[in-house]
Design a protein around this motif. Sequence first.
Motif, PDB file in Angstrom:
ATOM      1  N   ALA A 194       0.826  -1.205   0.000  1.00 28.82           N
ATOM      2  CA  ALA A 194       0.000   0.000   0.000  1.00 28.82           C
ATOM      3  C   ALA A 194       0.858   1.252   0.000  1.00 28.82           C
ATOM      4  CB  ALA A 194      -0.936   0.001   1.208  1.00 28.82           C
ATOM      5  N   VAL A 195       1.885   1.266   0.838  1.00 28.79           N
ATOM      6  CA  VAL A 195       2.772   2.428   0.917  1.00 28.79           C
ATOM      7  C   VAL A 195       3.578   2.577  -0.375  1.00 28.79           C
ATOM      8  CG1 VAL A 195       4.758   3.420   2.112  1.00 28.79           C
ATOM      9  CG2 VAL A 195       2.897   2.396   3.430  1.00 28.79           C
ATOM     10  N   SER A 196       4.102   1.467  -0.881  1.00 30.12           N
ATOM     11  CA  SER A 196       4.892   1.504  -2.109  1.00 30.12           C
ATOM     12  C   SER A 196       4.059   2.001  -3.286  1.00 30.12           C
ATOM     13  CB  SER A 196       5.458   0.119  -2.415  1.00 30.12           C
ATOM     14  OG  SER A 196       6.246   0.133  -3.580  1.00 30.12           O
ATOM     15  N   MET A 244       9.942   5.300   2.629  1.00 27.87           N
ATOM     16  CA  MET A 244       9.181   4.087   2.905  1.00 27.87           C
ATOM     17  C   MET A 244       9.145   3.817   4.399  1.00 27.87           C
ATOM     18  SD  MET A 244       7.718   2.465   0.344  1.00 27.87           S
ATOM     19  CE  MET A 244       7.526   0.848   1.125  1.00 27.87           C
ATOM     20  N   SER A 245      10.285   3.931   5.049  1.00 30.27           N
ATOM     21  CA  SER A 245      10.366   3.664   6.484  1.00 30.27           C
ATOM     22  C   SER A 245       9.448   4.590   7.271  1.00 30.27           C
ATOM     23  CB  SER A 245      11.811   3.820   6.959  1.00 30.27           C
ATOM     24  OG  SER A 245      11.902   3.642   8.352  1.00 30.27           O
ATOM     25  N   TYR A 246       9.490   5.894   6.955  1.00 33.22           N
ATOM     26  CA  TYR A 246       8.642   6.848   7.671  1.00 33.22           C
ATOM     27  C   TYR A 246       7.165   6.547   7.444  1.00 33.22           C
ATOM     28  CZ  TYR A 246       5.813  10.950   8.469  1.00 33.22           C
ATOM     29  OH  TYR A 246       4.788  11.779   8.881  1.00 33.22           O
ATOM     30  N   HIS A 247       6.771   6.369   6.198  1.00 35.85           N
ATOM     31  CA  HIS A 247       5.350   6.192   5.896  1.00 35.85           C
ATOM     32  C   HIS A 247       4.816   4.861   6.414  1.00 35.85           C
ATOM     33  CE1 HIS A 247       6.220   9.595   3.245  1.00 35.85           C
ATOM     34  NE2 HIS A 247       4.943   9.837   3.291  1.00 35.85           N
ATOM     35  N   VAL A 295       0.210   5.289   7.540  1.00 35.83           N
ATOM     36  CA  VAL A 295      -0.704   4.275   7.012  1.00 35.83           C
ATOM     37  C   VAL A 295      -1.424   3.613   8.175  1.00 35.83           C
ATOM     38  CG1 VAL A 295       1.048   2.441   7.020  1.00 35.83           C
ATOM     39  CG2 VAL A 295      -0.889   2.295   5.435  1.00 35.83           C
ATOM     40  N   THR A 296      -2.678   3.249   7.938  1.00 34.30           N
ATOM     41  CA  THR A 296      -3.459   2.585   8.980  1.00 34.30           C
ATOM     42  C   THR A 296      -4.295   1.482   8.348  1.00 34.30           C
ATOM     43  OG1 THR A 296      -4.957   2.972  10.859  1.00 34.30           O
ATOM     44  CG2 THR A 296      -5.479   4.102   8.794  1.00 34.30           C
ATOM     45  N   TYR A 297      -4.688   0.526   9.187  1.00 32.82           N
ATOM     46  CA  TYR A 297      -5.478  -0.612   8.686  1.00 32.82           C
ATOM     47  C   TYR A 297      -6.953  -0.379   8.962  1.00 32.82           C
ATOM     48  CZ  TYR A 297      -7.013  -5.417   7.852  1.00 32.82           C
ATOM     49  OH  TYR A 297      -7.643  -6.528   7.370  1.00 32.82           O
ATOM     50  N   VAL A 298      -7.733  -0.329   7.891  1.00 33.36           N
ATOM     51  CA  VAL A 298      -9.192  -0.250   7.998  1.00 33.36           C
ATOM     52  C   VAL A 298      -9.731  -1.455   7.256  1.00 33.36           C
ATOM     53  CG1 VAL A 298     -11.252   1.109   7.523  1.00 33.36           C
ATOM     54  CG2 VAL A 298      -9.110   2.268   8.092  1.00 33.36           C
ATOM     55  N   PRO A 326     -11.016  -4.155   5.069  1.00 30.34           N
ATOM     56  CA  PRO A 326      -9.953  -5.146   4.866  1.00 30.34           C
ATOM     57  C   PRO A 326      -8.682  -4.569   4.222  1.00 30.34           C
ATOM     58  CG  PRO A 326     -11.436  -5.237   3.010  1.00 30.34           C
ATOM     59  CD  PRO A 326     -11.910  -4.101   3.891  1.00 30.34           C
ATOM     60  N   ASN A 327      -8.533  -3.242   4.211  1.00 25.90           N
ATOM     61  CA  ASN A 327      -7.418  -2.649   3.474  1.00 25.90           C
ATOM     62  C   ASN A 327      -6.572  -1.726   4.350  1.00 25.90           C
ATOM     63  OD1 ASN A 327      -8.281  -3.730   0.880  1.00 25.90           O
ATOM     64  ND2 ASN A 327      -9.919  -2.204   0.941  1.00 25.90           N
ATOM     65  N   PHE A 328      -5.365  -1.435   3.879  1.00 30.81           N
ATOM     66  CA  PHE A 328      -4.540  -0.395   4.479  1.00 30.81           C
ATOM     67  C   PHE A 328      -4.831   0.922   3.752  1.00 30.81           C
ATOM     68  CE2 PHE A 328      -2.166  -4.014   6.042  1.00 30.81           C
ATOM     69  CZ  PHE A 328      -1.796  -3.591   7.313  1.00 30.81           C
ATOM     70  N   GLU A 329      -4.935   1.998   4.525  1.00 24.66           N
ATOM     71  CA  GLU A 329      -5.238   3.302   3.960  1.00 24.66           C
ATOM     72  C   GLU A 329      -4.158   4.309   4.343  1.00 24.66           C
ATOM     73  OE1 GLU A 329      -9.142   4.529   5.059  1.00 24.66           O
ATOM     74  OE2 GLU A 329     -10.130   2.832   4.059  1.00 24.66           O
ATOM     75  N   ILE A 330      -3.830   5.181   3.409  1.00 21.97           N
ATOM     76  CA  ILE A 330      -2.829   6.220   3.641  1.00 21.97           C
ATOM     77  C   ILE A 330      -3.447   7.341   4.470  1.00 21.97           C
ATOM     78  CG2 ILE A 330      -1.293   7.893   2.567  1.00 21.97           C
ATOM     79  CD1 ILE A 330      -0.451   5.009   2.123  1.00 21.97           C
ATOM     80  N   LEU A 331      -2.706   7.800   5.488  1.00 23.89           N
ATOM     81  CA  LEU A 331      -3.124   8.944   6.297  1.00 23.89           C
ATOM     82  C   LEU A 331      -2.555  10.196   5.631  1.00 23.89           C
ATOM     83  CD1 LEU A 331      -2.365   7.430   9.820  1.00 23.89           C
ATOM     84  CD2 LEU A 331      -4.600   7.609   8.681  1.00 23.89           C
ATOM     85  N   PHE A 332      -3.376  10.875   4.872  1.00 29.23           N
ATOM     86  CA  PHE A 332      -2.886  11.970   4.043  1.00 29.23           C
ATOM     87  C   PHE A 332      -2.261  13.095   4.861  1.00 29.23           C
ATOM     88  CE2 PHE A 332      -6.434  10.275   1.302  1.00 29.23           C
ATOM     89  CZ  PHE A 332      -5.594   9.605   0.437  1.00 29.23           C
ATOM     90  N   ASP A 333      -2.796  13.346   6.052  1.00 29.45           N
ATOM     91  CA  ASP A 333      -2.247  14.439   6.859  1.00 29.45           C
ATOM     92  C   ASP A 333      -0.871  14.107   7.429  1.00 29.45           C
ATOM     93  OD1 ASP A 333      -3.438  12.497   8.514  1.00 29.45           O
ATOM     94  OD2 ASP A 333      -3.662  13.931  10.143  1.00 29.45           O
TER      95      ASP A 333
END
Length: 213
Positions: free
Chosen positions: A54-56, A84-87, A92-95, A97-104
Motif C-alpha cells: 500500500a505504501v509503495s 518508505m520507512s517513515y510512511h 498508514v493505517t489498517y481499515v 480489509p485494506n490499508f489506507e494512507i493517512l494523508f495528513d
Amino acid sequence: MGTYNKGILGPFSGKVGTVVGANWRGKDVMRSLPKKTDRTPTETQLLQREKFTAVSNFLTPISNVVSLYYGSGSGELTRRNQAMSYHMKEAVTYVNPNFEILFDKVQISKGDLLGIQNPRASSPAAGDIRFNWEDNSGQGSAKNTDQLIVVLYSPLEDIYYTNGNAATRDAARVTLTLPTYFARLEVQAWITFASATGKSYATSVYLGAVAIG
C-alpha cells in the motif's frame, strides 16, 4: 548467469553458484541466495506485506519528488527507502480489509530548509488550483529563488499531479491549470520548497483536500 572480474576476490554482478553479486550505492556487495520455503506465511506476515504494498503503491508515482527531496542522500538508506520507512511507521493505517494512507501524515519531502509560511490552497476557477503563502525570503537559509514543489493526489481516480518548479518563494502566489481530467475532482495537496540548486529542501506541508472546479 553471473559475471565477475579478477576472480571471486574482485567485483561481480549477477548469480554465481549460491551467491548474488551487485553494486549497491557505489559498493560491491555479495549476498547469498534466499532459501526456498514451503511454510505458509502467518497472518501478521501477510498484513505486513499488504502494508508495504500500500505504501509503495502510493509513493511510486511521486518517486521523482521523493528521490530528490526526502531525507539525506548519504548513508546506507536511499531517499526512497527513508520515505518508505517513515510512511510505514507513521502514515498508514489498517481499515478492514485494506490499508489506507493517512494523508495528513504524508511527507513528500523532508529537510532543513525553511518551509512555507501560512500556506493556503483554493480553486478559484474551473480546472485551476491556487496556492498562497507569505514570502519569508531572507529568513535563515530561505532565498527568493527557492522553487515551489507541488504534489496533488485524487483518491477517487488514483491519479497524481506533480510540479517541481511551480513558482519561486518570493512570488507568494501561483495559480496552476491542471490537466482536464482533474476537473471536478477532490485532490489532496502537499507543497514544499527546494533551493534552486536542489541541494537543500524543506519538510513538506499538507494543505488538506481541495475541490477542483
